[in-house]
Design a protein around this motif. Structure first.
Motif, PDB file in Angstrom:
ATOM      1  N   TYR A   1      -8.588   0.758  -2.172  1.00 12.95           N
ATOM      2  CA  TYR A   1      -7.243   1.260  -1.879  1.00 12.95           C
ATOM      3  C   TYR A   1      -7.461   2.279  -0.704  1.00 12.95           C
ATOM      4  O   TYR A   1      -6.501   2.295   0.221  1.00 12.95           O
ATOM      5  CB  TYR A   1      -6.471   1.880  -2.839  1.00 12.95           C
ATOM      6  CG  TYR A   1      -4.855   2.486  -2.407  1.00 12.95           C
ATOM      7  CD1 TYR A   1      -3.859   1.628  -2.313  1.00 12.95           C
ATOM      8  CD2 TYR A   1      -4.996   3.716  -2.180  1.00 12.95           C
ATOM      9  CE1 TYR A   1      -2.654   2.183  -1.932  1.00 12.95           C
ATOM     10  CE2 TYR A   1      -3.928   4.444  -1.754  1.00 12.95           C
ATOM     11  CZ  TYR A   1      -2.659   3.548  -1.590  1.00 12.95           C
ATOM     12  OH  TYR A   1      -1.335   3.978  -1.184  1.00 12.95           O
TER      13      TYR A   1
ATOM     14  N   GLU B   1      -0.029  -0.313  -8.462  1.00 13.16           N
ATOM     15  CA  GLU B   1      -0.797  -1.572  -8.536  1.00 13.16           C
ATOM     16  C   GLU B   1      -0.159  -2.486  -9.534  1.00 13.16           C
ATOM     17  O   GLU B   1       0.668  -1.994 -10.487  1.00 13.16           O
ATOM     18  CB  GLU B   1      -2.256  -1.149  -8.775  1.00 13.16           C
ATOM     19  CG  GLU B   1      -2.584  -0.484 -10.232  1.00 13.16           C
ATOM     20  CD  GLU B   1      -4.003  -0.627 -10.699  1.00 13.16           C
ATOM     21  OE1 GLU B   1      -4.809  -0.202  -9.469  1.00 13.16           O
ATOM     22  OE2 GLU B   1      -4.372  -0.387 -11.657  1.00 13.16           O
TER      23      GLU B   1
ATOM     24  N   LEU C   1       0.889  -1.062  -0.150  1.00 11.82           N
ATOM     25  CA  LEU C   1      -0.057  -0.110   0.101  1.00 11.82           C
ATOM     26  C   LEU C   1       0.829   1.238   0.069  1.00 11.82           C
ATOM     27  O   LEU C   1       0.275   2.484   0.178  1.00 11.82           O
ATOM     28  CB  LEU C   1      -0.951  -0.047   1.139  1.00 11.82           C
ATOM     29  CG  LEU C   1      -1.897  -1.268   1.416  1.00 11.82           C
ATOM     30  CD1 LEU C   1      -2.383  -1.076   2.776  1.00 11.82           C
ATOM     31  CD2 LEU C   1      -3.042  -1.006   0.190  1.00 11.82           C
TER      32      LEU C   1
ATOM     33  N   TYR D   1       0.136   5.805  -5.677  1.00  9.12           N
ATOM     34  CA  TYR D   1       0.216   4.578  -5.347  1.00  9.12           C
ATOM     35  C   TYR D   1       0.551   3.734  -6.453  1.00  9.12           C
ATOM     36  O   TYR D   1       0.621   3.953  -7.604  1.00  9.12           O
ATOM     37  CB  TYR D   1      -0.844   4.079  -4.389  1.00  9.12           C
ATOM     38  CG  TYR D   1      -2.360   3.937  -5.056  1.00  9.12           C
ATOM     39  CD1 TYR D   1      -2.735   2.679  -5.876  1.00  9.12           C
ATOM     40  CD2 TYR D   1      -3.112   4.921  -5.269  1.00  9.12           C
ATOM     41  CE1 TYR D   1      -4.074   2.628  -6.574  1.00  9.12           C
ATOM     42  CE2 TYR D   1      -4.145   5.035  -5.825  1.00  9.12           C
ATOM     43  CZ  TYR D   1      -4.700   3.893  -6.364  1.00  9.12           C
ATOM     44  OH  TYR D   1      -5.921   3.868  -7.098  1.00  9.12           O
TER      45      TYR D   1
END
Length: 400
Positions: free
Chosen positions: A249, A233, A214, A231
């Motif tokens: 998220y 992914e 995360l 972020y």
């Protein structure tokens, strides 16, 4: 249709292209900027302007505008370990000995570009052509010719020199046939602009949130409560459904209330790449057209601005007959070396720390080193000076 020749054509109206054009115009040259998009790109992109680019902004007469528009980050950068809650702050107090402006400015790249554009368009001999996509390039010993598709059909542009600042997918670099060696990361970054009261939960203005699943960069970017959260992914997840996954998220990462406002978002690929040279004849590369890095730490935009810092005075001096052309080879060599030896490895290490700290022993070793730096002013000062080595020497005399 053939356009009137310019001294320099700059391809790309991002911050690096516009800043280079502004410097060249202030040096008394006729400059044309050609941009494929219809306007400045307003998607979430780079936001941090480090202290050692401020001399450049001051020299070009835009520092006060940038300072007024942006948000000063004066206290430092905080690293937050999501799973344990530990916080390590690398204070900016040591900058007071290094610069009259001991802070970092947070400002959206689009707003920065708008400031530079306003200054550029106020100058005689400067123009910007939007919706104009370069389709070909040829050059000889005297000039460069570009073919392009514009809103009213095909055009040919002629100039003495061309600067390609048209991004990682640069049409100019591709037309030159230059390699762009390096790596494309196997993750997707998602940059978001959100309104959320992170400060109420103890967040500093600039934060690196460390977590292997995360991790994120979290930074306040204006005084209306707008924050950038970037972020990562899995790249195998479909990009079309980024928005569908986003609430999950934030549900796992927001420190308190789950109420947030998504203002903008942009998913994108990340690269660590550099062109084989930043000069080919009468064509020079700068910014992401020359080199691309993942954005952790803000070293991509910083490197591009420092390209412009060295390039525009050197190119202007060559055009005016005040410096020999080989100084432009030195530009290519110096800026490429700074990227490969400093910017790219540091950004890669920061990316690993923030997003990929899966080994507990290595993470503890990393954190121990950061704790030592946070506790020692001399070490903090040295870390700032090491980062400032991204600057390379001016190649011609420059008036402060």
């Amino acid at each position: 249709m053939t356009k009137e020749p310019a001294d320099v054509i700059v391809v790309g109206a991002g911050p690096v292209g516009l800043l280079t054009a502004l410097g060249l115009s202030q040096a008394g040259l006729d400059v044309t900027v050609v941009e494929a998009e219809p306007a400045l790109n307003d998607s979430p992109r780079a936001i941090s302007y480090l202290w050692f680019v401020f001399d450049l902004l001051d020299r070009l007469g835009i520092m006060s505008d940038v300072d007024n528009a942006g948000l000063r980050s004066t206290t430092g950068m905080t690293l937050r370990v999501l799973r344990t809650g530990e916080q390590i702050t690398l204070s900016f107090d040591v900058l007071e000995d290094l610069t009259p402006r001991p802070y970092v400015i947070e400002l959206g790249q689009d707003r920065f570009g708008a400031i530079v554009l306003e200054h550029l368009l106020a100058r005689p001999g400067a123009s910007v052509h939007w919706n104009t996509r370069v389709t070909g390039l040829t050059q000889d010993d005297d000039e460069v010719r570009l073919t392009a598709e514009g809103p009213d059909g095909p055009h040919e542009y002629r100039s003495r020199w061309v600067v390609g600042a048209d991004g990682a997918s640069s049409a100019i670099r591709q037309a030159l046939g230059l390699g762009y060696a390096g790596t494309t990361w196997p993750e997707r970054f998602v940059a978001t602009n959100v309104r959320y009261d992170f400060e109420a939960y103890g967040y500093a203005l600039t934060n690196l949130v460390i977590d292997p699943a995360l991790g994120a960069v979290v930074a306040k970017i204006d005084d209306t409560g707008l924050w950038r959260v970037t972020y990562a992914e899995d790249l195998d997840l479909p990009v079309e459904s980024v928005l569908d996954r986003m609430p999950a998220y934030f549900a796992k990462t927001l420190p308190g209330s789950q109420e947030y406002e998504l203002v903008h978002h942009s998913p994108y690929r990340m690269h660590q790449r550099a062109a084989e040279t930043f000069r080919a004849g009468r064509v020079l590369l700068a910014g992401d057209a020359a080199h691309a890095t993942n954005p952790t730490g803000g070293l991509g935009l910083t490197s591009g601005l420092l390209d412009a810092d060295v390039l525009y005075p050197a190119l202007a001096a060559v055009i005016r007959g005040e410096a020999p052309e080989p100084v432009l080879d030195r530009y290519s060599d110096d800026r490429r070396r700074a990227f490969l030896e400093i910017a790219s490895p540091q950004a890669s290490e920061l990316k690993r720390l923030v997003y990929h700290s899966t080994d507990p022993d290595r993470l503890e070793s990393d954190l121990a080193g950061l704790r030592a730096v946070a506790a020692d002013a001399a070490k903090r000062r040295e870390s700032q000076l090491a980062l400032a080595r991204l600057r390379t020497p001016q190649l011609v005399p420059v008036t402060p």
